[in-house]
Design a protein around this motif. Structure first.
Motif, PDB file in Angstrom:
ATOM      1  N   SER A 267      21.913 -38.434 -17.746  1.00 25.51           N
ATOM      2  CA  SER A 267      20.700 -38.060 -16.999  1.00 25.51           C
ATOM      3  C   SER A 267      20.503 -36.550 -16.996  1.00 25.51           C
ATOM      4  O   SER A 267      19.376 -36.059 -17.086  1.00 25.51           O
ATOM      5  CB  SER A 267      20.775 -38.588 -15.559  1.00 25.51           C
ATOM      6  N   LEU A 268      21.620 -35.784 -16.924  1.00 24.92           N
ATOM      7  CA  LEU A 268      21.513 -34.327 -16.969  1.00 24.92           C
ATOM      8  C   LEU A 268      21.099 -33.852 -18.360  1.00 24.92           C
ATOM      9  O   LEU A 268      20.337 -32.890 -18.500  1.00 24.92           O
ATOM     10  CB  LEU A 268      22.843 -33.690 -16.569  1.00 24.92           C
ATOM     11  N   ILE A 269      21.602 -34.524 -19.392  1.00 30.04           N
ATOM     12  CA  ILE A 269      21.211 -34.198 -20.763  1.00 30.04           C
ATOM     13  C   ILE A 269      19.705 -34.416 -20.936  1.00 30.04           C
ATOM     14  O   ILE A 269      18.991 -33.570 -21.481  1.00 30.04           O
ATOM     15  CB  ILE A 269      21.990 -35.064 -21.779  1.00 30.04           C
ATOM     16  N   GLU A 270      19.233 -35.572 -20.474  1.00 22.68           N
ATOM     17  CA  GLU A 270      17.814 -35.891 -20.600  1.00 22.68           C
ATOM     18  C   GLU A 270      16.950 -34.894 -19.821  1.00 22.68           C
ATOM     19  O   GLU A 270      15.878 -34.491 -20.289  1.00 22.68           O
ATOM     20  CB  GLU A 270      17.562 -37.317 -20.116  1.00 22.68           C
ATOM     21  N   LYS A 271      17.410 -34.492 -18.643  1.00 16.31           N
ATOM     22  CA  LYS A 271      16.660 -33.524 -17.844  1.00 16.31           C
ATOM     23  C   LYS A 271      16.555 -32.188 -18.563  1.00 16.31           C
ATOM     24  O   LYS A 271      15.484 -31.561 -18.592  1.00 16.31           O
ATOM     25  CB  LYS A 271      17.347 -33.326 -16.487  1.00 16.31           C
ATOM     26  N   GLU A 272      17.657 -31.743 -19.172  1.00 19.87           N
ATOM     27  CA  GLU A 272      17.651 -30.481 -19.907  1.00 19.87           C
ATOM     28  C   GLU A 272      16.694 -30.547 -21.084  1.00 19.87           C
ATOM     29  O   GLU A 272      15.935 -29.603 -21.363  1.00 19.87           O
ATOM     30  CB  GLU A 272      19.062 -30.168 -20.399  1.00 19.87           C
ATOM     31  N   ILE A 273      16.694 -31.682 -21.783  1.00 23.87           N
ATOM     32  CA  ILE A 273      15.813 -31.849 -22.935  1.00 23.87           C
ATOM     33  C   ILE A 273      14.353 -31.854 -22.500  1.00 23.87           C
ATOM     34  O   ILE A 273      13.479 -31.264 -23.162  1.00 23.87           O
ATOM     35  CB  ILE A 273      16.164 -33.150 -23.690  1.00 23.87           C
ATOM     36  N   GLN A 274      14.053 -32.515 -21.380  1.00 25.69           N
ATOM     37  CA  GLN A 274      12.681 -32.537 -20.879  1.00 25.69           C
ATOM     38  C   GLN A 274      12.196 -31.134 -20.527  1.00 25.69           C
ATOM     39  O   GLN A 274      11.044 -30.786 -20.780  1.00 25.69           O
ATOM     40  CB  GLN A 274      12.605 -33.446 -19.658  1.00 25.69           C
ATOM     41  N   GLU A 275      13.075 -30.307 -19.965  1.00 27.87           N
ATOM     42  CA  GLU A 275      12.713 -28.930 -19.639  1.00 27.87           C
ATOM     43  C   GLU A 275      12.422 -28.133 -20.901  1.00 27.87           C
ATOM     44  O   GLU A 275      11.494 -27.317 -20.942  1.00 27.87           O
ATOM     45  CB  GLU A 275      13.836 -28.272 -18.836  1.00 27.87           C
ATOM     46  N   LEU A 276      13.216 -28.372 -21.947  1.00 27.64           N
ATOM     47  CA  LEU A 276      12.979 -27.682 -23.215  1.00 27.64           C
ATOM     48  C   LEU A 276      11.645 -28.096 -23.821  1.00 27.64           C
ATOM     49  O   LEU A 276      10.908 -27.273 -24.354  1.00 27.64           O
ATOM     50  CB  LEU A 276      14.124 -27.986 -24.189  1.00 27.64           C
TER      51      LEU A 276
END
Length: 285
Positions: A267-276
């Protein structure tokens, strides 16, 4: 003490279930209750059994660096590689430490070598040249061989090196008569080539401050600066640039099909990718 702890953990029933022979091929395996340095133990266990490529993805750069340090305590430091990068704006300075770690990891992966490769979500967003192109860009030099002096200067300029009066940091090149100094993007010290005409008579590492020779080399590999080769494939409006399609790939494309990928909190990986993505970064995977 650490060796005893490592042996005890590796021999536990839970870790025995992580045997490569028991892992389903091409299917995700979900682990629960994994926290902190235990991820490093899992990566080390799989690496020692598998002796292949282990990709460990952390949410952020700081956590990736911590995992790299933990893994280096459990296996040979030479088998652990950090692929780090930062999403920077034009006004921010380039993080050369991150760039060097990227280049070093790609160099090792280009040779298809086994190891534990630690990265983070933001680093995966940056496009890199395909493995074949990256390998073609590496310049191999050996002592007592002929290499065009001026041609070498041109090749280094094309690979992100900059000519200076003295070499001080990564990517610098300096020429004085038949002395050809350059600071590679991989390694701790600059390198001095002594030419006689177009023949390389000697290759030496030297100290950047004292200028004294550290050791003599028979050969050296010059790896390009990927910050000059790679780009985040976007146009002026932050959208993907179709003109660059097919020219760049993701870091994960350097791995063999047999590589094992591990990730911490998805979930943290996905959140970081969404921010990018919200910042206009064109992801490559």
């Amino acid at each position: 003490m650490l060796a005893d702890l490592k042996k005890k953990i590796f021999s536990s029933p839970e870790f025995q279930q992580l045997s490569v022979a028991e892992l389903p091929p091409s299917a995700p395996v979900y682990l629960r209750g994994i926290a902190g340095s235990l991820w490093a133990f899992i990566a080390a266990y799989l690496f020692e059994e598998f002796r292949g490529q282990i990709l460990l993805v952390a949410p952020e750069k700081d956590s990736a660096e911590k995992l790299r340090d933990d893994c280096s305590q459990l296996v040979s430091e030479a088998d652990v590689h950090l692929y780090a990068a930062e999403s920077t704006h034009a006004a921010q300075p380039l993080d050369m430490t991150a760039t060097i770690s990227q280049v070093e990891s790609l160099k090792v992966l280009s040779a298809q070598l086994p190891g534990i490769y630690v990265t983070h979500a933001a680093a995966l967003a940056f496009a890199v040249p395909p493995r074949e192109k990256f390998m073609r860009e590496i310049i191999e030099l050996s002592a007592n061989t002929e290499t065009g002096f001026e041609a070498l200067l041109t090749k280094l300029a094309e690979r992100g090196f900059e000519r200076k009066s003295l070499v001080e940091t990564y990517g610098d090149v300096a020429v004085r008569g038949g002395i050809f100094d350059f600071f590679p993007f991989i390694g701790d010290n600059p390198v001095r080539l002594e030419f006689w005409g177009d023949t390389i008579e000697s290759i030496r590492e030297f100290d950047v401050l004292s200028q004294r020779s550290i050791r003599e080399l028979q050969s050296v590999s010059i790896v390009p600066n990927i910050s000059g080769m790679a780009s985040r494939r976007t146009d002026g409006n932050g959208a993907a640039d179709p003109s660059s399609a097919g020219e760049m790939v993701s870091f994960v494309d350097f791995f063999t099909q047999q590589a094992i990928a591990l990730t911490d909190d998805l979930s943290l990986i996905e959140k970081e990718i969404q921010e990018l993505e919200s910042e206009g970064v064109a992801l490559q995977f």
